[in-house]
Design a protein around this motif. Sequence first.
Motif, mmCIF file in Angstrom:
data_model
loop_
_atom_site.group_PDB
_atom_site.id
_atom_site.type_symbol
_atom_site.label_atom_id
_atom_site.label_comp_id
_atom_site.label_asym_id
_atom_site.label_seq_id
_atom_site.Cartn_x
_atom_site.Cartn_y
_atom_site.Cartn_z
ATOM 1 N N SER A 143 0.840 -1.200 0.000
ATOM 2 C CA SER A 143 0.000 0.000 0.000
ATOM 3 C C SER A 143 0.871 1.243 0.000
ATOM 4 O O SER A 143 2.075 1.192 0.303
ATOM 5 C CB SER A 143 -0.897 0.018 1.243
ATOM 6 O OG SER A 143 -0.115 0.225 2.420
ATOM 7 N N HIS A 144 0.235 2.371 -0.319
ATOM 8 C CA HIS A 144 0.948 3.642 -0.279
ATOM 9 C C HIS A 144 1.345 4.005 1.151
ATOM 10 O O HIS A 144 2.430 4.566 1.380
ATOM 11 C CB HIS A 144 0.083 4.750 -0.880
ATOM 12 C CG HIS A 144 -0.032 4.645 -2.366
ATOM 13 N ND1 HIS A 144 -0.766 5.538 -3.121
ATOM 14 C CD2 HIS A 144 0.506 3.762 -3.254
ATOM 15 C CE1 HIS A 144 -0.678 5.207 -4.393
ATOM 16 N NE2 HIS A 144 0.081 4.132 -4.504
ATOM 17 N N GLU A 145 0.502 3.696 2.104
ATOM 18 C CA GLU A 145 0.817 3.993 3.503
ATOM 19 C C GLU A 145 2.047 3.205 3.948
ATOM 20 O O GLU A 145 2.949 3.742 4.616
ATOM 21 C CB GLU A 145 -0.373 3.663 4.404
ATOM 22 C CG GLU A 145 -1.597 4.539 4.198
ATOM 23 C CD GLU A 145 -2.379 4.233 2.925
ATOM 24 O OE1 GLU A 145 -3.158 5.106 2.480
ATOM 25 O OE2 GLU A 145 -2.199 3.121 2.348
ATOM 26 N N ARG A 229 6.290 1.901 -3.645
ATOM 27 C CA ARG A 229 5.552 0.635 -3.671
ATOM 28 C C ARG A 229 5.879 -0.151 -4.919
ATOM 29 O O ARG A 229 6.157 -1.362 -4.865
ATOM 30 C CB ARG A 229 4.039 0.910 -3.606
ATOM 31 C CG ARG A 229 3.179 -0.354 -3.467
ATOM 32 C CD ARG A 229 1.792 -0.175 -4.068
ATOM 33 N NE ARG A 229 1.841 0.007 -5.517
ATOM 34 C CZ ARG A 229 1.960 -0.990 -6.395
ATOM 35 N NH1 ARG A 229 2.076 -2.243 -5.983
ATOM 36 N NH2 ARG A 229 1.995 -0.743 -7.697
#
Length: 285
Positions: A143-145, A229
């Motif tokens: 994920s981007h997080e 990512r």
Amino acid sequence: MKLLRVGTTGAERPALLDAEGVLRDLSGVVPDIDGALLADDAALGRIRTAAEAGELPVLDADGLRVGPPVARIGKVVCIGLNYHDHAKETGAEPPAEPVIFFKAADTVVGPYDTVLVPRGSVKTDWEVELAVVIGRTARYLGSHEEALAHVAGYAVAHDVSEREFQIERGGTWDKGKNCETFNPLGPWLVTADEVPDPQGLGLKLWVNGELRQDGNTSDQIFPVAEVVRYVSQFMTLYPGDVINTGTPAGVALGMPEPKPFLRAGDVVELEIEGLGRQRQEFKPA
């Protein structure tokens, strides 16, 4: 925090630029600024504690060389054609997936070091870029997080390029990207907590005092989180690795003929909002 390394080439010492702009010596707290440090939360905590307590000695910055802010970089991963306006100016279609190439770690020099125009070069070009420095081992991020959680900080990078070598001499882009001194980095590594939104940073570059590039990371085709990512799906990123995330419009390659490629004697200055400013004089190799 603004972390940097100062001193002669190969003998740099770790330092910190405090909130008042005073240069502070970190050599009594940590041995260097490298991947091992960036992956060590306890060591970073010691730096913060010492800085907040006012315990760090002052360094005399007068005449002191600033080196690359990260030592022993494992690899420099670069993203090509990552700004909408830059793709347009070069006549390229925006890529469907990030374009990846590499620079050797030994192309990295300090932000004010001399840059060498390669022998036989007639198309040496400039590119201001946001550099992402990895702080945790990253592989198959989901994920981007998660991707942003693996970022230690950000820096200014100058992705100097030789366009004839890159485009007209066959093979891959790499031989136009890996000439010696072709990746000035710094002056600082600004830790990620000071850059809450890497997609809102202004980038500028001047050649001999004339503004050539004036962009913003909001124009990136693939934002920082997606770049980290995506790259982690194809290779493992280690603490201290660097990703150059592309350049906005305004490079010599995208200008009308005669294109104003760099020559020995030219001076290039570049900056990114909050990350500092570089200056290089170009000389013959």
